[in-house]
Design an enzyme around this catalytic site. Structure first.
Site, PDB file in Angstrom:
ATOM      1  N   ALA A  27       0.849  -1.195   0.000  1.00  0.00           N
ATOM      2  CA  ALA A  27       0.000   0.000   0.000  1.00  0.00           C
ATOM      3  C   ALA A  27       0.884   1.245   0.000  1.00  0.00           C
ATOM      4  O   ALA A  27       1.968   1.249   0.572  1.00  0.00           O
ATOM      5  CB  ALA A  27      -0.892   0.009   1.238  1.00  0.00           C
ATOM      6  N   LYS A  28       0.403   2.296  -0.661  1.00  0.00           N
ATOM      7  CA  LYS A  28       1.118   3.582  -0.589  1.00  0.00           C
ATOM      8  C   LYS A  28       0.485   4.350   0.570  1.00  0.00           C
ATOM      9  O   LYS A  28      -0.362   5.220   0.395  1.00  0.00           O
ATOM     10  CB  LYS A  28       1.007   4.352  -1.906  1.00  0.00           C
ATOM     11  CG  LYS A  28       2.028   5.486  -2.020  1.00  0.00           C
ATOM     12  CD  LYS A  28       2.083   6.023  -3.443  1.00  0.00           C
ATOM     13  CE  LYS A  28       3.051   7.196  -3.539  1.00  0.00           C
ATOM     14  NZ  LYS A  28       4.461   6.793  -3.360  1.00  0.00           N
ATOM     15  N   ALA A  29       0.907   3.945   1.768  1.00  0.00           N
ATOM     16  CA  ALA A  29       0.298   4.434   2.997  1.00  0.00           C
ATOM     17  C   ALA A  29       1.236   5.408   3.692  1.00  0.00           C
ATOM     18  O   ALA A  29       2.452   5.185   3.753  1.00  0.00           O
ATOM     19  CB  ALA A  29      -0.013   3.260   3.924  1.00  0.00           C
TER      20      ALA A  29
END
Length: 290
Positions: A158-160
């Site tokens: 995820a691009k969290a």
């Protein structure tokens, strides 16, 4: 749009379905995402008025939100339309685009926040080379003391926002040493990535890049791998040990912000800005503007 502090500029930002004045695009101090990192984002670049891989970015934003157990209340098509509107309203053709979704302020202020609304904002601004003049002489990288964590501990694909905590720390430490960025190893000791970019190496005319099994498989990374394969250049996606750095001749970083940036040094290891690196820099530049 004038330069300056990011909260004090002219222009418009798309916020929850409406265009608002740049300076008025605010959230409450008890926003859940600020306290517990329940936030995901995308960084994108527009060239000649067109966002490169725009839809793929919007789809990944939805994927990342799902990995953090929340649903964005706007469809991919609605996000696409909003991004186009942001560029138009702000009169931008070559720009960086930031879409960010997060759990806002609501009835919950503990770790759990299922009752809080999910917010979405899209902003765009002019942003030049991420590493300054490194495109011409090669960036200098430090080796971070932090490691990319195991997939058993975080949603690694995820691009969290929370995953960037060690990136900020490591980049600050690198800049204090006169470097542009830092290279992470992963929890197993393999070469992983930089703080906001994937990494590639060249040896004997072939390319080696870390296997994206514990970090984000960047869209620019995927684009460059396809580009290399179309050029009939062998690409090895594999685990790379740190002591192999001494054997590589060339190196570059890839990312939406970084684009394709040559690397001249990592720690004590030196690399040339060679013909293949220059060719990929030029080929990527032509592709995104085609």
């Amino acid at each position: 749009m004038a330069d300056g502090a990011y909260d004090d500029r002219d222009g418009k930002i798309w916020l929850d379905g409406e265009m608002v004045d740049w300076r008025a695009a605010n959230v409450h101090i008890l926003t859940h995402g600020l306290h517990y990192a329940s936030s995901v984002f995308e960084g994108e670049r527009a060239y000649n008025g067109k966002i490169f891989l725009s839809r793929e970015h919007s789809e990944r934003l939805h994927f990342s939100a799902g990995e953090l157990d929340f649903k964005i209340p706007f469809s991919v098509d609605e996000i696409e339309a909003a991004k186009a509107e942001v560029l138009k309203v702000n009169g931008l053709t070559d720009a960086y685009v930031r879409a960010v979704a997060w759990r806002g302020a609501g009835e919950d202020m503990g770790v759990a926040s299922a009752r809080n609304p999910v917010r979405l904002a899209i902003a765009a601004w002019e942003w030049g080379n991420y590493y300054g003049d490194a495109k011409f002489k090669g960036a200098k990288l430090d080796i971070a003391k932090w490691k990319r964590p195991s997939p058993e501990t975080i949603p690694v694909h995820a691009k969290a926002a929370g995953l960037y905590m060690i990136c900020t720390i490591s980049k600050h430490e690198a800049e204090a040493k006169g470097c542009s960025d830092a290279l992470f190893m992963d929890y197993r000791g393999y070469v992983a990535e930089a703080t906001g970019a994937n990494i590639f190496f060249v040896k004997d005319g072939e390319v080696h890049t870390p296997k994206a099994d514990v970090f984000l498989n960047g869209l620019t990374r995927q684009t460059v791998i396809k580009m290399l394969e179309e050029k009939q250049i062998k690409v090895h996606q594999r685990h790379i040990m740190p002591d192999e750095l001494a054997s590589f001749e060339q190196c570059w970083l890839t990312g939406t912000a970084a684009e394709v940036t040559p690397v001249g040094q990592i720690g004590e290891y030196m690399f040339e800005v060679g013909d293949l690196t220059k060719d990929i820099v030029d080929s990527y530049e032509k592709l995104v503007r085609s």
